[in-house]
Design an enzyme around this catalytic site. Structure first.
Site, mmCIF file in Angstrom:
data_model
loop_
_atom_site.group_PDB
_atom_site.id
_atom_site.type_symbol
_atom_site.label_atom_id
_atom_site.label_comp_id
_atom_site.label_asym_id
_atom_site.label_seq_id
_atom_site.Cartn_x
_atom_site.Cartn_y
_atom_site.Cartn_z
ATOM 1 N N ASP A 149 0.829 -1.210 0.000
ATOM 2 C CA ASP A 149 0.000 0.000 0.000
ATOM 3 C C ASP A 149 0.866 1.263 0.000
ATOM 4 O OD1 ASP A 149 -2.293 1.572 0.155
ATOM 5 O OD2 ASP A 149 -2.311 1.536 2.346
ATOM 6 N N GLU B 96 6.074 11.533 0.696
ATOM 7 C CA GLU B 96 6.229 12.958 0.968
ATOM 8 C C GLU B 96 7.688 13.334 1.207
ATOM 9 O OE1 GLU B 96 2.110 14.498 2.966
ATOM 10 O OE2 GLU B 96 3.514 13.498 4.315
#
Length: 419
Positions: free
Chosen positions: A295, A300
């Site tokens: 997943d 970021e």
């Protein structure tokens, strides 16, 4: 020519700024101009977030605030950080003053407020450690496991990445530490089960109903507590779509799953065409394969450090679910690009050859966690097996490319790629 010019430009800029410009002004100026010769924040070594801003550390700053100020361009915390263990201790022991459900997301998570103005993200225990991912569940509908969050932090630290925030386990009293201090919306979802256990389910996209409630025994509940990243008003982050993102569809496949030349396309797109970013994704592939986490749709970075900075490792709840199955598709970035960072390869070889295997190092690292043993033994065994599989994939890449220098990328090559 480039090397001579780089040296001349560095010297000229330093001399020009000496005597009338402080370090912060120098950093801002150098990061503002897009010099052809790639003069970036790197010329001032590896500044921490504290050095890049005009913050004065408060006398009563929390351990978490002190931790935030040591975040640098290359890692969340230094190897010798004095704040990590203290942060783990405080999250596991400090009194809790308020609880609210975190907005968004597919599953129940709570924001925990402590007496000392610190916050943590709580993911509750849903089932025993021995329960595996249900065979008919897609990766995007799998339950999140609190133990996966705890173990992933320890694994990230042992691999030398230091890109995951500290996470600890803790056992709560649902009555006194959640129900009595929760807000109204969350309170509406509490009930007592037929077995006499106190339960709640919150509101979210998946598994937030009576049939999938979180229940105590009768009102004690185990969970993971993850330290918060800096507030976005303090440290803005940029979200990037992962190039090897899955389709998140029951029937469709992503492009990388059927295009053998996919990596060559990625290499042409900034920021993957230079610097460290592509190698960071190779590291992330290693990390996710070891945990079994499929997943990984976005990642970021901190904006203040530009593109030449590390990728954050966050949200690992769907890892450590299939100890007897090795999902080799997670290694697609490495298999398709045939590259790995030299230091990462060295770490994998160290744990593969011993004297301490990764399973033993993980067991030792997690032994002091309040909810130890954190992982079911088959998950630890899987770590050692999967390291062998990664190394075999690298050997095959070296044979295919007929050159270990093309496959194993050193940190010097990373920097050279910027010039």
């Amino acid at each position: 020519m480039d090397g001579w010019m780089d040296g001349w430009m560095d010297g000229w800029m330093d001399g020009w700024m000496d005597g009338w410009m402080d370090d912060k002004s120098r950093i801002k100026l150098l990061s503002t101009f897009n010099w052809k010769f790639q003069i970036t924040l790197l010329v001032l070594s590896d500044p921490t977030y504290f050095k890049l801003n005009t913050f004065t550390q408060k006398k009563n700053a929390t351990t978490l605030e002190k931790f935030h100020l040591q975040i640098s361009r290359i890692e969340l915390y230094p190897k010798d950080s004095s704040y990590v263990d203290e942060l783990l201790r405080q999250m596991a022991t400090q009194p809790i003053t308020h609880v609210v459900q975190k907005e968004g997301g597919t599953q129940l998570k709570l924001v925990i407020d402590y007496l000392n103005n610190m916050q943590a993200l709580f993911k509750p225990m849903r089932f025993p450690r021995e329960q595996q991912t249900l065979p008919n569940h897609f990766y995007f509908t799998d339950f999140e496991r609190h133990t996966a969050e705890i173990a992933s932090f320890h694994l990230d630290r042992l691999l030398g990445f230091r890109r995951a925030m500290p996470v600890t386990g803790r056992t709560l009293n649902i009555t006194t530490e959640i129900y009595n201090i929760a807000d109204g919306e969350l309170l509406k979802t509490f009930f007592v089960s037929p077995a006499g256990n106190l339960c709640f389910h919150g509101k979210c996209s998946y598994y937030c109903d009576t049939a999938h409630a979180v229940c105590g025994n009768p009102d004690t509940l185990e969970g993971s507590f993850a330290a918060f990243l800096p507030n976005k008003s303090f440290a803005t982050r940029k979200a990037w779509r992962h190039p090897w993102r899955r389709s998140y569809h029951k029937r469709r496949k992503a492009q990388w799953e059927h295009d053998s030349q996919y990596c060559s396309l990625v290499r042409e797109i900034p920021p993957y065409d230079e610097g460290r970013r592509l190698l960071d994704l190779m590291d992330m592939s290693v990390f996710d394969f070891l945990t079994g986490n499929m997943d990984r749709h976005h990642y970021e970075t901190f904006k203040i450090f530009g593109n030449d900075t590390f990728t954050l490792h966050v949200d690992h709840g769907r890892g450590f679910g299939k100890p007897f199955h090795d999902e080799t598709s997670i290694l697609a970035p490495i298999l398709q690009c045939c590259m790995i960072r030299q230091s990462t390869l060295g770490t994998l070889l160290k744990f593969h050859n011993g004297p301490i295997r990764l399973s033993a190092a993980m067991k030792q690292s997690m032994a002091k966690d309040p909810v130890a043993p954190v992982l079911w033994e088959p998950h630890l065994i899987a770590l050692d097996r999967r390291i062998g599989m990664i190394l075999q994939a690298i050997r095959e890449c070296v044979n295919r490319e007929d050159s270990d220098q093309l496959v194993v990328q050193s940190e010097k090559k990373e920097k050279a790629g910027k010039s």
